[in-house]
Design a protein around this motif. Structure first.
Motif, PDB file in Angstrom:
ATOM      1  N   GLU A 173       0.831  -1.205   0.000  1.00  0.00           N
ATOM      2  CA  GLU A 173       0.000   0.000   0.000  1.00  0.00           C
ATOM      3  C   GLU A 173       0.867   1.256   0.000  1.00  0.00           C
ATOM      4  OE1 GLU A 173      -3.459   0.090   2.692  1.00  0.00           O
ATOM      5  OE2 GLU A 173      -2.860  -1.945   3.276  1.00  0.00           O
ATOM      6  N   ALA A 208      -5.965  -2.992   0.620  1.00  0.00           N
ATOM      7  CA  ALA A 208      -4.920  -3.020  -0.405  1.00  0.00           C
ATOM      8  C   ALA A 208      -5.515  -3.309  -1.783  1.00  0.00           C
ATOM      9  CB  ALA A 208      -3.864  -4.056  -0.051  1.00  0.00           C
ATOM     10  N   GLU A 211      -6.989  -0.251  -3.234  1.00  0.00           N
ATOM     11  CA  GLU A 211      -5.995   0.690  -3.745  1.00  0.00           C
ATOM     12  C   GLU A 211      -5.595   0.331  -5.167  1.00  0.00           C
ATOM     13  OE1 GLU A 211      -1.506   2.031  -2.553  1.00  0.00           O
ATOM     14  OE2 GLU A 211      -3.099   2.280  -1.056  1.00  0.00           O
TER      15      GLU A 211
END
Length: 367
Positions: A173, A208, A211
């Motif tokens: 991340e 994550a 993202e």
């Protein structure tokens, strides 16, 4: 152009079609071979088919790699990442492509812009492998923003008519997540198509994964890739190439060529509707196929590479319905005949024949 290689007259009228399927056009990567058919009726010529616009060279494509050089990646994995980059580039060397490489951690450095990395340069691979990893944090948003502002520009070597591709490879991340949406919006405004490649277990958690979805263009299924470790990167090469090709061209097919060597008009025929069928044996890596030239029609592609569907073609009419009968002489090195109902997706395949002769027997089964 081999004008007259295929020629047919409609029995019920004076309409004649004459085709030349091998018109060369020199492009950056190769010489394309498209075709052209002339239609004459009552001593007047109709518009050419296919349109001359379709003989244009394959579009330009600018691909930038943004590599995560943070400390969690490590020197060994960074080396594997660089090998993956060279493998991706090699898959596009026969296209009108340009390539650039940048690395980010706390800061972002553009190692080679689109002007500085040329595949015609015999040292281009050593330039890629010579890049050293930075170590440090993971500031993905700032890196994307830098590439939007400094790389995908005329000063960075980006071409105004080229498809713009950004490949982001990361193992975790970002530390500037709050800035990510704005950075991605800026990329979107410049029509930069983004692929996000997540490496390792960090992307097993929801945050994550989200993202990666934020970084990548929509739909996520085509632009987000996740692999277990850096050694698995090469496992996605084929699919990544297919998806990039889908952006560059008109459809996602996974074929190394589409209509560049189509040889439109290799065979031609009239239907009972008065329309014209034109085959293109070299389409989609020589799968071949045909198209009925009427409004809103689409190209009907063969299903096997190197089969040459449409090498021969005829039309049969039963109860007012037209059927295209097409030969594919190289299908599985045996040959095949397909009977396709025009203006539908229905077709039957005649398989390899078997004839009774001494100790051998051959029949004509229909699937």
């Amino acid at each position: 152009m081999s004008l007259g290689l295929s020629m047919v007259q409609e029995p019920q009228s004076s309409k004649v079609v004459v085709c030349g399927p091998t018109i060369p056009k020199k492009c950056v990567a190769a010489t394309n071979y498209r075709g052209m058919c002339f239609i004459q009726e009552n001593n007047e010529f109709k518009p050419l088919i296919p349109s001359p616009n379709y003989r244009d060279c394959l579009g330009q494509i600018d691909i930038a790699f943004l590599l995560d050089g943070s400390g969690s990646v490590g020197t060994s994995n960074f080396g594997i990442m660089k090998s993956f980059v060279t493998n991706v580039i090699k898959r596009f060397t026969e296209r009108d492509g340009q390539f650039a490489i940048a690395q980010y951690s706390r800061d972002c450095t553009i190692h080679y812009n689109f002007i500085q990395l040329k595949i015609e340069d015999p040292t281009w691979e050593s330039k890629v492998t010579g890049i050293q990893d930075f170590g440090g944090g993971t500031h993905t948003a700032a890196a994307i923003q830098k590439l939007v502002n400094e790389l995908f520009t005329s000063a960075g070597g980006a071409r105004p008519l080229a498809k713009k591709i950004l490949l982001v490879i990361t193992d975790g991340e970002s530390q500037d997540r709050s800035l990510l949406t704005d950075a991605v919006s800026q990329a979107e405004a410049k029509n930069i198509v983004r692929f996000a490649i997540g490496v390792g277990n960090a992307f097993n958690n929801f945050r994550a994964k989200e993202e990666l979805n934020t970084i990548a263009s929509d739909p996520d299924i085509d632009h987000v890739f996740k692999v277990t470790d850096f050694n698995a990167l090469n496992n996605i090469l084929q699919k990544l190439e297919e998806n990039i090709i889908g952006i560059e061209g008109t459809q996602t097919s996974g074929d190394s060529s589409r209509m560049e060597f189509a040889q439109d008009g290799f065979s031609t025929a009239f239907t009972s509707y008065g329309s014209v069928l034109v085959s293109a044996v070299g389409a989609f890596q020589w799968k071949g196929g045909y198209q009925e030239y009427v409004p809103s029609s689409s190209f009907q592609t063969g299903n096997k590479h190197e089969s040459y569907l449409g090498y021969s073609m005829a039309v049969a009419t039963v109860s007012g319905i037209s059927y295209a009968i097409l030969g594919a002489p190289r299908y599985k090195h045996q040959g095949q005949v397909i009977v396709s109902q025009i203006r539908t997706n229905q077709h039957k395949e005649l398989e390899f024949p078997r004839v009774v002769h001494n100790n051998y027997s051959i029949i004509f089964p229909i699937q």
